[in-house]
Design an enzyme around this catalytic site. Structure first.
Site, PDB file in Angstrom:
ATOM      1  N   HIS A 200       0.835  -1.212   0.000  1.00 51.35           N
ATOM      2  CA  HIS A 200       0.000   0.000   0.000  1.00 51.35           C
ATOM      3  C   HIS A 200       0.870   1.262   0.000  1.00 51.35           C
ATOM      4  O   HIS A 200       0.694   2.170   0.813  1.00 51.35           O
ATOM      5  CB  HIS A 200      -0.953  -0.001   1.202  1.00 51.35           C
ATOM      6  CG  HIS A 200      -1.844  -1.202   1.266  1.00 51.35           C
ATOM      7  ND1 HIS A 200      -2.858  -1.417   0.345  1.00 51.35           N
ATOM      8  CD2 HIS A 200      -1.876  -2.250   2.123  1.00 51.35           C
ATOM      9  CE1 HIS A 200      -3.477  -2.549   0.644  1.00 51.35           C
ATOM     10  NE2 HIS A 200      -2.901  -3.076   1.703  1.00 51.35           N
TER      11      HIS A 200
ATOM     12  N   SER B  89     -10.197  -8.688   0.744  1.00 49.80           N
ATOM     13  CA  SER B  89     -11.328  -7.808   0.461  1.00 49.80           C
ATOM     14  C   SER B  89     -12.641  -8.483   0.834  1.00 49.80           C
ATOM     15  O   SER B  89     -13.573  -7.833   1.322  1.00 49.80           O
ATOM     16  CB  SER B  89     -11.337  -7.422  -1.021  1.00 49.80           C
ATOM     17  OG  SER B  89     -10.196  -6.661  -1.363  1.00 49.80           O
TER      18      SER B  89
ATOM     19  N   THR C 192     -15.049  -6.365  -4.954  1.00 49.68           N
ATOM     20  CA  THR C 192     -15.087  -7.511  -4.050  1.00 49.68           C
ATOM     21  C   THR C 192     -15.478  -7.110  -2.635  1.00 49.68           C
ATOM     22  O   THR C 192     -16.343  -7.734  -2.012  1.00 49.68           O
ATOM     23  CB  THR C 192     -13.722  -8.217  -4.030  1.00 49.68           C
ATOM     24  OG1 THR C 192     -13.379  -8.631  -5.359  1.00 49.68           O
ATOM     25  CG2 THR C 192     -13.761  -9.446  -3.133  1.00 49.68           C
TER      26      THR C 192
ATOM     27  N   VAL D 258     -13.977   1.683  -2.172  1.00 46.83           N
ATOM     28  CA  VAL D 258     -13.512   2.133  -3.483  1.00 46.83           C
ATOM     29  C   VAL D 258     -12.054   1.723  -3.675  1.00 46.83           C
ATOM     30  O   VAL D 258     -11.241   1.865  -2.769  1.00 46.83           O
ATOM     31  CB  VAL D 258     -13.646   3.661  -3.602  1.00 46.83           C
ATOM     32  CG1 VAL D 258     -13.148   4.137  -4.959  1.00 46.83           C
ATOM     33  CG2 VAL D 258     -15.089   4.081  -3.375  1.00 46.83           C
TER      34      VAL D 258
ATOM     35  N   ALA E 262     -11.254   1.376   2.476  1.00 45.46           N
ATOM     36  CA  ALA E 262     -10.176   1.847   1.600  1.00 45.46           C
ATOM     37  C   ALA E 262      -9.058   2.556   2.353  1.00 45.46           C
ATOM     38  O   ALA E 262      -8.163   3.124   1.719  1.00 45.46           O
ATOM     39  CB  ALA E 262     -10.751   2.778   0.528  1.00 45.46           C
TER      40      ALA E 262
ATOM     41  N   ASP F 294      -6.430   1.576   3.796  1.00 43.97           N
ATOM     42  CA  ASP F 294      -5.075   1.135   3.452  1.00 43.97           C
ATOM     43  C   ASP F 294      -4.492   1.943   2.302  1.00 43.97           C
ATOM     44  O   ASP F 294      -3.272   2.088   2.191  1.00 43.97           O
ATOM     45  CB  ASP F 294      -5.075  -0.344   3.058  1.00 43.97           C
ATOM     46  CG  ASP F 294      -4.949  -1.263   4.265  1.00 43.97           C
ATOM     47  OD1 ASP F 294      -4.392  -0.827   5.282  1.00 43.97           O
ATOM     48  OD2 ASP F 294      -5.407  -2.406   4.189  1.00 43.97           O
TER      49      ASP F 294
ATOM     50  N   ARG G 138      -8.680   8.849   8.681  1.00 39.69           N
ATOM     51  CA  ARG G 138      -7.278   8.679   9.072  1.00 39.69           C
ATOM     52  C   ARG G 138      -7.151   7.294   9.685  1.00 39.69           C
ATOM     53  O   ARG G 138      -8.092   6.799  10.314  1.00 39.69           O
ATOM     54  CB  ARG G 138      -6.837   9.753  10.057  1.00 39.69           C
ATOM     55  CG  ARG G 138      -7.682   9.864  11.311  1.00 39.69           C
ATOM     56  CD  ARG G 138      -7.131  10.933  12.251  1.00 39.69           C
ATOM     57  NE  ARG G 138      -8.030  11.252  13.339  1.00 39.69           N
ATOM     58  CZ  ARG G 138      -8.173  10.531  14.454  1.00 39.69           C
ATOM     59  NH1 ARG G 138      -7.470   9.421  14.608  1.00 39.69           N
ATOM     60  NH2 ARG G 138      -9.009  10.911  15.407  1.00 39.69           N
TER      61      ARG G 138
ATOM     62  N   VAL H 159      -9.987   1.272  10.768  1.00 39.54           N
ATOM     63  CA  VAL H 159      -8.936   0.322  11.123  1.00 39.54           C
ATOM     64  C   VAL H 159      -8.271  -0.187   9.847  1.00 39.54           C
ATOM     65  O   VAL H 159      -8.947  -0.680   8.935  1.00 39.54           O
ATOM     66  CB  VAL H 159      -9.501  -0.842  11.953  1.00 39.54           C
ATOM     67  CG1 VAL H 159      -8.444  -1.920  12.173  1.00 39.54           C
ATOM     68  CG2 VAL H 159     -10.019  -0.331  13.296  1.00 39.54           C
ATOM     69  N   ALA H 160      -6.946  -0.078   9.797  1.00 43.93           N
ATOM     70  CA  ALA H 160      -6.230  -0.346   8.549  1.00 43.93           C
ATOM     71  C   ALA H 160      -5.910  -1.816   8.313  1.00 43.93           C
ATOM     72  O   ALA H 160      -5.411  -2.168   7.245  1.00 43.93           O
ATOM     73  CB  ALA H 160      -4.934   0.468   8.514  1.00 43.93           C
ATOM     74  N   ASN H 161      -6.187  -2.666   9.290  1.00 43.19           N
ATOM     75  CA  ASN H 161      -5.952  -4.102   9.088  1.00 43.19           C
ATOM     76  C   ASN H 161      -7.133  -4.906   9.628  1.00 43.19           C
ATOM     77  O   ASN H 161      -6.986  -5.758  10.494  1.00 43.19           O
ATOM     78  CB  ASN H 161      -4.630  -4.547   9.720  1.00 43.19           C
ATOM     79  CG  ASN H 161      -4.538  -4.245  11.217  1.00 43.19           C
ATOM     80  OD1 ASN H 161      -5.154  -3.310  11.713  1.00 43.19           O
ATOM     81  ND2 ASN H 161      -3.753  -5.036  11.931  1.00 43.19           N
TER      82      ASN H 161
END
Length: 371
Positions: A96, A134, A178, A239, A268, A270, A279, A298-300
């Protein structure tokens, strides 16, 4: 080849980049597999499981990074790992990079050959290594959105499926790929009123046919998007522009006109997020307020269900791992155009045009390093 797998270091990241089945296949082919002790614990894979499959257990991350020719991870290196990156090593993981100039610079400065899971792309446009995560993130988005709609969590106090005589939640999904498809599917299954927006009519047509009109579809124009977001209880942003920063489709000024207590889940994130106010957050502090709404970024997200996501991810990555281990990165990328699409950095050169455009870094054609 010597293949190394360190313990993941991102906040609450419980996945691991290989399973015992993958270890067994690599060792059967004559490769060495070095795994940091405890790396699989979050996914309920014990050191004994890995050892029985043929792995060598290593005490520290430093040793794994130093000794591996091919290093497998789940998530991008964090700042504490930048010093471990080195010339001559292959790093295969989610990167990313369009959302992280710091990580990009660290990879370029180190000379590492990096290949990003998320941009491995088959000739038909499919993203085989991103797709399983995804799927997980999309399904989770509906679940965490429903949870945070509860008044006790700061949401509107709306039940996704309603009850007889009381209307269900209004859920808007932006993006019918997806992640968006899976978010819409779960939200629909929970009984919510679901609307999906996309600019791809074929994807909307597929949704309409599969769900027999139970999921509403709209062509995503600024007008339709604004109306849908204003009336929504839950907005899920899904997106994707492969390899590039996500477009900012929901402005803070639009959020200011949403219902108080509405929830926005940004899958999205990431790639920088598709809401202006987004953020990255962590599972320790997953939400924050924007105007009177609640953002979840949350990014993960798949890390919260590692028993599912570790196996879903490694089922997809292992064929490519075997190619890299058996043939080396250059020969593997020459013979497999999908894998070559994932090439990101090599000896200080940035090989992703979309990342180069987003970050303003010079771009090098991948063909020049494959010659």
């Amino acid at each position: 080849m010597r293949v190394g797998i360190p313990t993941e270091t991102k906040n609450n990241e419980f996945r691991v980049a290989i399973t015992p089945a993958g270890v067994a296949e690599l060792t059967r082919r004559g490769h060495e597999v070095l795994i940091q002790a405890g790396a699989g614990e979050g996914s309920a894979i014990t050191d004994a499981d890995f050892k029985a499959a043929g792995a060598q257990l290593v005490g520290t991350a430093d040793q794994v990074w130093a000794d591996a020719d091919l290093l497998l991870k789940v998530k991008e290196p964090i700042a504490a790992e930048y010093g471990r990156l080195r010339h001559g090593q292959i790093l295969f993981t989610f990167l990313h990079l369009a959302a992280s100039r710091a990580c990009t610079d660290a990879l370029l400065d180190s000379g590492t050959t990096s290949i990003a899971y998320e941009t491995v792309q088959t000739p038909d446009g499919a993203l085989p290594l991103l797709a399983p995560m995804s799927e997980v993130a999309g399904r989770l988005a509906a679940q965490v959105g429903a949870y945070h709609l509860m008044r006790t969590q700061g949401g509107r106090g709306v039940l996704m499926g309603g009850v007889p005589g009381v209307e269900p939640a209004d859920v808007v999904v932006i993006g019918a790929g997806t992640a968006g498809y899976n978010a819409a599917r779960i939200a629909n299954g929970m009984g919510a009123t679901v609307t999906v927006l996309d600019i791809n009519i074929d994807k909307l047509r597929q949704l309409d046919a599969e769900f027999c009109g139970r999921i509403h579809t709209r062509y995503s124009s600024a007008y339709e998007l604004e109306g849908a977001v204003k009336r929504a209880d839950l907005v899920i942003g899904a997106v994707l522009v492969p390899g590039a920063k996500a477009p900012k489709l929901v402005s803070n000024s639009l959020v200011a006109h949403m219902k108080p207590g509405a929830v926005l889940v940004d899958i999205a994130i990431d790639q920088g997020g598709c809401f202006e106010g987004s953020r990255p957050t962590t599972y320790d502090h997953p939400t924050f307020a924007v105007h009177d709404t609640l953002f979840y970024c949350v990014a993960n997200m798949p890390a919260s269900v590692p028993k599912t996501s570790t196996y879903a991810l490694t089922n997809a990555t292992m064929p490519y791992v075997l190619e890299l281990a058996d043939h080396g990165w250059r020969a593997a990328c020459r013979s497999n155009p999908a894998l070559a699409k994932g090439l990101s950095t090599h000896e200080g050169a940035l090989l992703s045009e979309r990342v180069a455009t987003d970050l303003g870094v010079p771009f090098t054609e991948p063909a020049s390093v494959l010659a």
